[in-house]
Design a protein around this motif. Structure first.
Motif, PDB file in Angstrom:
ATOM      1  N   GLU A   1       0.824  -1.209   0.000  1.00  0.00           N
ATOM      2  CA  GLU A   1       0.000   0.000   0.000  1.00  0.00           C
ATOM      3  C   GLU A   1       0.860   1.260   0.000  1.00  0.00           C
ATOM      4  OE1 GLU A   1      -2.726  -0.384   3.292  1.00  0.00           O
ATOM      5  OE2 GLU A   1      -3.661  -2.172   2.408  1.00  0.00           O
ATOM      6  N   LYS A   2       1.915   1.269   0.807  1.00  0.00           N
ATOM      7  CA  LYS A   2       2.805   2.434   0.836  1.00  0.00           C
ATOM      8  C   LYS A   2       3.421   2.686  -0.538  1.00  0.00           C
ATOM      9  CE  LYS A   2       5.436   3.624   4.404  1.00  0.00           C
ATOM     10  NZ  LYS A   2       6.395   3.577   5.533  1.00  0.00           N
ATOM     11  N   MET A   3       3.949   1.620  -1.146  1.00  0.00           N
ATOM     12  CA  MET A   3       4.603   1.778  -2.448  1.00  0.00           C
ATOM     13  C   MET A   3       3.608   2.216  -3.517  1.00  0.00           C
ATOM     14  SD  MET A   3       7.528  -1.180  -2.593  1.00  0.00           S
ATOM     15  CE  MET A   3       6.605  -2.534  -1.877  1.00  0.00           C
ATOM     16  N   ALA A   4       2.401   1.676  -3.476  1.00  0.00           N
ATOM     17  CA  ALA A   4       1.378   2.062  -4.450  1.00  0.00           C
ATOM     18  C   ALA A   4       1.035   3.547  -4.326  1.00  0.00           C
ATOM     19  CB  ALA A   4       0.120   1.215  -4.266  1.00  0.00           C
ATOM     20  N   GLN A   5       1.141   4.080  -3.108  1.00  0.00           N
ATOM     21  CA  GLN A   5       0.865   5.499  -2.865  1.00  0.00           C
ATOM     22  C   GLN A   5       2.074   6.387  -3.150  1.00  0.00           C
ATOM     23  OE1 GLN A   5      -0.636   5.906   1.139  1.00  0.00           O
ATOM     24  NE2 GLN A   5      -2.081   4.233   0.847  1.00  0.00           N
ATOM     25  N   GLY A   6       3.188   5.771  -3.558  1.00  0.00           N
ATOM     26  CA  GLY A   6       4.389   6.543  -3.846  1.00  0.00           C
ATOM     27  C   GLY A   6       5.215   6.867  -2.610  1.00  0.00           C
ATOM     28  N   ILE A   7       5.001   6.127  -1.526  1.00  0.00           N
ATOM     29  CA  ILE A   7       5.742   6.341  -0.279  1.00  0.00           C
ATOM     30  C   ILE A   7       6.864   5.308  -0.216  1.00  0.00           C
ATOM     31  CG2 ILE A   7       5.618   6.388   2.242  1.00  0.00           C
ATOM     32  CD1 ILE A   7       2.573   6.987   1.883  1.00  0.00           C
ATOM     33  N   ALA A   8       8.086   5.796  -0.085  1.00  0.00           N
ATOM     34  CA  ALA A   8       9.243   4.911  -0.053  1.00  0.00           C
ATOM     35  C   ALA A   8       9.265   4.111   1.254  1.00  0.00           C
ATOM     36  CB  ALA A   8      10.531   5.714  -0.181  1.00  0.00           C
ATOM     37  N   LEU A   9       9.705   2.865   1.151  1.00  0.00           N
ATOM     38  CA  LEU A   9       9.865   2.032   2.337  1.00  0.00           C
ATOM     39  C   LEU A   9      11.141   2.418   3.067  1.00  0.00           C
ATOM     40  CD1 LEU A   9       8.991  -1.512   0.920  1.00  0.00           C
ATOM     41  CD2 LEU A   9       7.462   0.154   2.016  1.00  0.00           C
TER      42      LEU A   9
ATOM     43  N   PHE B   1       2.148  -3.102  -8.134  1.00  0.00           N
ATOM     44  CA  PHE B   1       1.847  -2.124  -7.083  1.00  0.00           C
ATOM     45  C   PHE B   1       2.904  -1.032  -6.955  1.00  0.00           C
ATOM     46  CE2 PHE B   1       4.045  -5.678  -5.043  1.00  0.00           C
ATOM     47  CZ  PHE B   1       5.074  -5.031  -4.381  1.00  0.00           C
ATOM     48  N   PHE B   2       4.098  -1.231  -7.502  1.00  0.00           N
ATOM     49  CA  PHE B   2       5.172  -0.253  -7.344  1.00  0.00           C
ATOM     50  C   PHE B   2       4.866   1.004  -8.138  1.00  0.00           C
ATOM     51  CE2 PHE B   2       9.254   1.667  -8.426  1.00  0.00           C
ATOM     52  CZ  PHE B   2       9.888   1.684  -7.202  1.00  0.00           C
ATOM     53  N   ASN B   3       4.912   2.139  -7.468  1.00  0.00           N
ATOM     54  CA  ASN B   3       4.678   3.427  -8.107  1.00  0.00           C
ATOM     55  C   ASN B   3       5.980   3.873  -8.780  1.00  0.00           C
ATOM     56  OD1 ASN B   3       4.452   6.247  -8.595  1.00  0.00           O
ATOM     57  ND2 ASN B   3       2.845   6.399  -7.060  1.00  0.00           N
ATOM     58  N   PRO B   4       5.976   4.082 -10.099  1.00  0.00           N
ATOM     59  CA  PRO B   4       7.202   4.472 -10.808  1.00  0.00           C
ATOM     60  C   PRO B   4       7.866   5.732 -10.248  1.00  0.00           C
ATOM     61  CG  PRO B   4       5.515   3.854 -12.378  1.00  0.00           C
ATOM     62  CD  PRO B   4       4.859   3.885 -11.019  1.00  0.00           C
ATOM     63  N   ALA B   5       7.113   6.560  -9.534  1.00  0.00           N
ATOM     64  CA  ALA B   5       7.693   7.768  -8.936  1.00  0.00           C
ATOM     65  C   ALA B   5       8.738   7.426  -7.877  1.00  0.00           C
ATOM     66  CB  ALA B   5       6.588   8.628  -8.325  1.00  0.00           C
ATOM     67  N   LEU B   6       8.768   6.164  -7.432  1.00  0.00           N
ATOM     68  CA  LEU B   6       9.728   5.753  -6.405  1.00  0.00           C
ATOM     69  C   LEU B   6      11.094   5.350  -6.966  1.00  0.00           C
ATOM     70  CD1 LEU B   6       7.393   3.677  -4.062  1.00  0.00           C
ATOM     71  CD2 LEU B   6       8.391   5.928  -3.623  1.00  0.00           C
ATOM     72  N   LEU B   7      11.257   5.394  -8.273  1.00  0.00           N
ATOM     73  CA  LEU B   7      12.534   4.982  -8.860  1.00  0.00           C
ATOM     74  C   LEU B   7      13.698   5.774  -8.284  1.00  0.00           C
ATOM     75  CD1 LEU B   7      14.266   3.343 -10.813  1.00  0.00           C
ATOM     76  CD2 LEU B   7      13.712   5.026 -12.587  1.00  0.00           C
ATOM     77  N   ASP B   8      13.570   7.080  -8.201  1.00  0.00           N
ATOM     78  CA  ASP B   8      14.674   7.891  -7.673  1.00  0.00           C
ATOM     79  C   ASP B   8      15.001   7.515  -6.233  1.00  0.00           C
ATOM     80  OD1 ASP B   8      15.246   9.285 -10.014  1.00  0.00           O
ATOM     81  OD2 ASP B   8      13.730  10.813  -9.585  1.00  0.00           O
ATOM     82  N   SER B   9      13.967   7.212  -5.450  1.00  0.00           N
ATOM     83  CA  SER B   9      14.182   6.786  -4.066  1.00  0.00           C
ATOM     84  C   SER B   9      14.970   5.474  -4.024  1.00  0.00           C
ATOM     85  CB  SER B   9      12.833   6.620  -3.361  1.00  0.00           C
ATOM     86  OG  SER B   9      13.006   5.982  -2.127  1.00  0.00           O
TER      87      SER B   9
END
Length: 170
Positions: free
Chosen positions: A41-49, A120-128
Protein backbone atom coordinates in the motif's frame (compact mmCIF):
# COMPACT_ATOMS: atom_id res chain seq x y z
CA UNK A 1 22.54 -22.96 -3.82
CA UNK A 2 20.31 -19.93 -3.57
CA UNK A 3 20.58 -17.37 -6.34
CA UNK A 4 19.17 -13.93 -5.58
CA UNK A 5 18.50 -11.80 -8.65
CA UNK A 6 18.68 -8.24 -7.36
CA UNK A 7 18.33 -4.66 -8.55
CA UNK A 8 15.97 -1.72 -8.43
CA UNK A 9 12.40 -1.89 -9.64
CA UNK A 10 12.21 -2.15 -13.41
CA UNK A 11 15.52 -4.00 -13.76
CA UNK A 12 13.75 -7.24 -14.68
CA UNK A 13 14.33 -9.23 -11.48
CA UNK A 14 11.05 -11.13 -11.66
CA UNK A 15 11.29 -11.94 -15.36
CA UNK A 16 14.97 -12.89 -15.31
CA UNK A 17 14.64 -14.76 -12.02
CA UNK A 18 11.64 -16.74 -13.23
CA UNK A 19 13.28 -17.52 -16.57
CA UNK A 20 16.56 -18.49 -14.86
CA UNK A 21 14.72 -20.82 -12.47
CA UNK A 22 12.83 -22.43 -15.36
CA UNK A 23 16.07 -22.86 -17.33
CA UNK A 24 17.77 -24.51 -14.35
CA UNK A 25 14.72 -26.52 -13.29
CA UNK A 26 14.57 -24.79 -9.91
CA UNK A 27 11.76 -23.27 -7.85
CA UNK A 28 11.34 -19.49 -8.06
CA UNK A 29 10.10 -17.01 -5.48
CA UNK A 30 9.29 -13.42 -6.39
CA UNK A 31 10.27 -11.48 -3.29
CA UNK A 32 7.52 -8.96 -4.01
CA UNK A 33 4.97 -11.66 -3.14
CA UNK A 34 6.36 -11.73 0.41
CA UNK A 35 5.86 -8.01 1.12
CA UNK A 36 3.35 -7.30 3.89
CA UNK A 37 0.18 -5.63 2.59
CA UNK A 38 1.15 -2.40 4.38
CA UNK A 39 4.35 -2.23 2.31
CA UNK A 40 2.44 -2.75 -0.93
CA UNK A 41 0.00 0.00 0.00
CA UNK A 42 2.80 2.43 0.84
CA UNK A 43 4.60 1.78 -2.45
CA UNK A 44 1.38 2.06 -4.45
CA UNK A 45 0.86 5.50 -2.87
CA UNK A 46 4.39 6.54 -3.85
CA UNK A 47 5.74 6.34 -0.28
CA UNK A 48 9.24 4.91 -0.05
CA UNK A 49 9.86 2.03 2.34
CA UNK A 50 12.32 2.49 5.18
CA UNK A 51 14.50 -0.09 6.91
CA UNK A 52 11.79 -0.86 9.49
CA UNK A 53 9.28 -1.50 6.69
CA UNK A 54 11.68 -3.81 4.90
CA UNK A 55 12.71 -5.91 7.92
CA UNK A 56 9.62 -8.19 8.08
CA UNK A 57 9.90 -8.65 4.32
CA UNK A 58 13.57 -9.65 4.56
CA UNK A 59 12.69 -12.04 7.40
CA UNK A 60 10.00 -13.65 5.22
CA UNK A 61 12.51 -14.12 2.42
CA UNK A 62 15.01 -15.74 4.79
CA UNK A 63 12.27 -18.03 6.13
CA UNK A 64 11.45 -19.12 2.56
CA UNK A 65 15.15 -19.69 1.86
CA UNK A 66 15.46 -21.82 5.00
CA UNK A 67 12.48 -23.96 4.00
CA UNK A 68 14.25 -24.80 0.75
CA UNK A 69 17.53 -25.43 2.56
CA UNK A 70 15.77 -27.90 4.88
CA UNK A 71 14.65 -29.80 1.77
CA UNK A 72 18.17 -29.58 0.28
CA UNK A 73 16.65 -27.69 -2.61
CA UNK A 74 18.27 -24.95 -4.67
CA UNK A 75 16.22 -21.84 -5.34
CA UNK A 76 16.08 -18.61 -7.35
CA UNK A 77 14.66 -15.49 -5.70
CA UNK A 78 13.94 -12.03 -7.11
CA UNK A 79 14.64 -9.44 -4.43
CA UNK A 80 15.78 -5.82 -4.65
CA UNK A 81 18.39 -6.27 -1.86
CA UNK A 82 19.23 -2.58 -2.21
CA UNK A 83 21.60 -2.19 0.74
CA UNK A 84 24.70 -4.09 1.72
CA UNK A 85 23.23 -4.84 5.16
CA UNK A 86 20.13 -6.34 3.52
CA UNK A 87 22.35 -8.65 1.49
CA UNK A 88 24.28 -9.56 4.64
CA UNK A 89 20.99 -10.34 6.38
CA UNK A 90 19.85 -12.48 3.45
CA UNK A 91 23.19 -14.31 3.43
CA UNK A 92 22.94 -14.89 7.17
CA UNK A 93 26.44 -16.30 7.27
CA UNK A 94 25.49 -19.08 4.86
CA UNK A 95 27.82 -19.87 1.99
CA UNK A 96 25.12 -21.02 -0.43
CA UNK A 97 23.83 -17.56 -1.44
CA UNK A 98 24.87 -15.94 -4.72
CA UNK A 99 23.74 -12.50 -5.89
CA UNK A 100 23.21 -11.42 -9.48
CA UNK A 101 22.91 -7.64 -9.87
CA UNK A 102 20.81 -6.49 -12.83
CA UNK A 103 22.27 -3.12 -13.72
CA UNK A 104 20.77 -0.54 -16.04
CA UNK A 105 20.72 3.17 -16.67
CA UNK A 106 18.13 5.36 -14.97
CA UNK A 107 16.64 6.15 -18.38
CA UNK A 108 16.15 2.48 -19.27
CA UNK A 109 14.68 1.69 -15.84
CA UNK A 110 12.28 4.64 -16.10
CA UNK A 111 11.18 3.53 -19.58
CA UNK A 112 10.51 0.01 -18.36
CA UNK A 113 8.51 1.24 -15.37
CA UNK A 114 6.36 3.46 -17.62
CA UNK A 115 5.53 0.45 -19.77
CA UNK A 116 4.79 -1.91 -16.87
CA UNK A 117 1.19 -2.57 -15.89
CA UNK A 118 -0.46 -4.41 -13.03
CA UNK A 119 2.27 -3.89 -10.42
CA UNK A 120 1.85 -2.12 -7.08
CA UNK A 121 5.17 -0.25 -7.34
CA UNK A 122 4.68 3.43 -8.11
CA UNK A 123 7.20 4.47 -10.81
CA UNK A 124 7.69 7.77 -8.94
CA UNK A 125 9.73 5.75 -6.40
CA UNK A 126 12.53 4.98 -8.86
CA UNK A 127 14.67 7.89 -7.67
CA UNK A 128 14.18 6.79 -4.07
CA UNK A 129 15.33 3.27 -4.92
CA UNK A 130 18.34 4.56 -6.83
CA UNK A 131 19.25 6.79 -3.87
CA UNK A 132 18.92 3.84 -1.48
CA UNK A 133 20.84 1.42 -3.70
CA UNK A 134 24.29 0.50 -2.48
CA UNK A 135 25.63 -1.22 -5.56
CA UNK A 136 27.33 -4.49 -4.73
CA UNK A 137 30.98 -4.90 -5.54
CA UNK A 138 31.77 -7.14 -8.46
CA UNK A 139 33.05 -9.72 -5.96
CA UNK A 140 29.79 -9.59 -3.98
CA UNK A 141 27.56 -10.05 -7.03
CA UNK A 142 27.77 -10.96 -10.67
CA UNK A 143 26.90 -7.78 -12.61
CA UNK A 144 24.72 -8.19 -15.69
CA UNK A 145 23.63 -5.29 -17.89
CA UNK A 146 19.92 -5.30 -18.73
CA UNK A 147 19.97 -3.95 -22.27
CA UNK A 148 19.33 -7.35 -23.90
CA UNK A 149 16.08 -9.36 -24.06
CA UNK A 150 15.41 -11.58 -21.00
CA UNK A 151 16.57 -14.84 -22.64
CA UNK A 152 19.94 -13.28 -23.44
CA UNK A 153 20.21 -11.84 -19.93
CA UNK A 154 19.60 -15.32 -18.50
CA UNK A 155 22.45 -16.63 -20.68
CA UNK A 156 24.68 -13.85 -19.32
CA UNK A 157 23.64 -14.66 -15.74
CA UNK A 158 24.61 -18.29 -16.21
CA UNK A 159 27.95 -17.31 -17.76
CA UNK A 160 28.54 -14.71 -15.04
CA UNK A 161 28.55 -17.10 -12.17
CA UNK A 162 25.41 -19.13 -11.87
CA UNK A 163 26.97 -22.19 -13.43
CA UNK A 164 27.20 -23.47 -9.84
CA UNK A 165 23.40 -23.22 -9.70
CA UNK A 166 23.16 -25.48 -12.71
CA UNK A 167 25.36 -28.06 -10.98
CA UNK A 168 23.37 -27.76 -7.74
CA UNK A 169 20.12 -28.33 -9.64
CA UNK A 170 21.27 -31.77 -10.77
Amino acid sequence: MITIVMGVSGSGKSTVGSDLAAHLGLPFIDGDSLHPEANREKMAQGIALNDADRQPWLEAIVAAMNQHRERHQSLVIACSALKHRYRDFLRGGERDVRFVYLHGTRELLEERLRERTGHFFNPALLDSQLATLEEPSRTEAAWVEITDPPARIVEKVIRAGCAEARQAAR
